[in-house]
Structure formats: structure tokens, C-alpha cells
Design a protein around this motif. Structure first.
Motif, mmCIF file in Angstrom:
data_model
loop_
_atom_site.group_PDB
_atom_site.id
_atom_site.type_symbol
_atom_site.label_atom_id
_atom_site.label_comp_id
_atom_site.label_asym_id
_atom_site.label_seq_id
_atom_site.Cartn_x
_atom_site.Cartn_y
_atom_site.Cartn_z
ATOM 1 N N LEU A 1 0.805 -1.215 0.000
ATOM 2 C CA LEU A 1 0.000 0.000 0.000
ATOM 3 C C LEU A 1 0.840 1.268 0.000
ATOM 4 O O LEU A 1 0.329 2.345 -0.288
ATOM 5 N N GLU A 2 2.118 1.144 0.317
ATOM 6 C CA GLU A 2 2.968 2.337 0.316
ATOM 7 C C GLU A 2 3.080 2.930 -1.084
ATOM 8 O O GLU A 2 3.312 4.127 -1.239
ATOM 9 N N ALA A 16 -7.513 8.886 -1.335
ATOM 10 C CA ALA A 16 -6.277 8.177 -1.683
ATOM 11 C C ALA A 16 -5.043 8.950 -1.229
ATOM 12 O O ALA A 16 -4.061 8.362 -0.763
ATOM 13 N N TRP A 17 -5.069 10.257 -1.359
ATOM 14 C CA TRP A 17 -3.904 11.048 -0.948
ATOM 15 C C TRP A 17 -3.673 10.903 0.549
ATOM 16 O O TRP A 17 -2.546 10.756 1.004
ATOM 17 N N HIS A 67 1.194 6.177 8.102
ATOM 18 C CA HIS A 67 2.449 5.563 8.543
ATOM 19 C C HIS A 67 2.623 4.191 7.878
ATOM 20 O O HIS A 67 1.650 3.430 7.757
ATOM 21 N N PRO A 68 3.834 3.846 7.451
ATOM 22 C CA PRO A 68 4.059 2.550 6.781
ATOM 23 C C PRO A 68 3.656 1.336 7.627
ATOM 24 O O PRO A 68 3.178 0.340 7.078
ATOM 25 N N ARG A 87 1.057 -1.544 6.354
ATOM 26 C CA ARG A 87 1.378 -2.982 6.343
ATOM 27 C C ARG A 87 0.365 -3.771 7.160
ATOM 28 O O ARG A 87 -0.015 -4.893 6.781
ATOM 29 N N THR A 88 -0.086 -3.187 8.265
ATOM 30 C CA THR A 88 -1.125 -3.829 9.063
ATOM 31 C C THR A 88 -2.434 -3.902 8.278
ATOM 32 O O THR A 88 -3.172 -4.891 8.361
#
Length: 117
Positions: free
Chosen positions: A2-3, A16-17, A23-24, A28-29
Motif C-alpha cells: 500500500l505504500e 487516496a492522498w 504511517h508505513p 502494512r497492518t
């Protein structure tokens, strides 16, 4: 995943912005949660228990709403959401609080008197 997804998708949605700025670790979660909802929790939709089936439907509905807010995938999300609605029993949609008599295919299948002679 998603990054880069929010910045590289074809038609980003209104949020989306903001999703790209998260936070990365949160992103990831979110990917891990998506895999849990899409793969093992999808089998909740087939469960014989009404509570588990509702849980699976609500998880799918929430996921599809979040996908709709952050990206444009035409009618894919609407189709997926429409397939979740039969998993929610008709009693859930009853506003008056009175229990209605069973209707439809489920009532036809559960009617014992139809098969007796």
C-alpha cells in the motif's frame, strides 16, 4: 504494497492522498487485515451459524467501503457488497421489531409439510 498503491493506481479516490500519507506500519497492518478478511474470513459467509455469517458479511462490507473511498474499481465493489446482503438475515432489516414469518426459498426448503403425504 500500500505504500505505493495509493500513488500508482489508475483512478485514485477522494481519500487516496490521505491514505498515501499514513504511517508505513499502519499500511502494512492494513494489508495483513485485508488478507485475513479476503481469504479465511470469506468462508464465514458460508457458515451455518447466523452470527458468524453476519460477521463475515460485515467484514466484507467494511473492506469494500474502504476500497471504494480510496480507489475507483468501477462496479466491482458494489457487486461484492450486493453478494453480502443475503448473508444478513431479514430479521436484521426489520425496523418495527416484530418478527416476520419466513418467506422465500429458505421458508420453502424448511417447510416440512410440503414433503409429507
Amino acid at each position: 504494497a500500500l505504500e505505493y498503491h495509493f500513488a500508482t493506481q489508475c483512478l485514485p479516490g477522494p481519500l487516496a492522498w490521505f491514505g498515501h500519507q499514513l504511517h508505513p506500519l499502519f499500511l502494512r497492518t492494513s494489508v495483513a487485515a485485508m488478507f485475513v478478511i479476503e481469504i479465511p474470513a470469506a468462508f464465514f459467509l458460508l457458515a451455518p451459524n447466523v452470527a458468524i455469517r453476519r460477521l463475515g458479511a460485515y467484514l466484507q462490507l467494511i473492506l469494500q467501503m474502504l476500497i471504494m473511498l480510496t480507489g475507483n474499481y468501477n462496479f466491482f465493489n458494489i457487486l461484492t457488497m450486493s453478494l453480502c446482503f443475503p448473508c444478513i438475515e431479514e430479521d436484521e432489516w426489520e425496523i418495527t421489531g416484530k418478527r416476520r414469518q419466513k418467506r422465500g426459498l429458505r421458508a420453502l426448503v424448511s417447510s416440512q409439510h410440503l414433503f409429507e403425504k
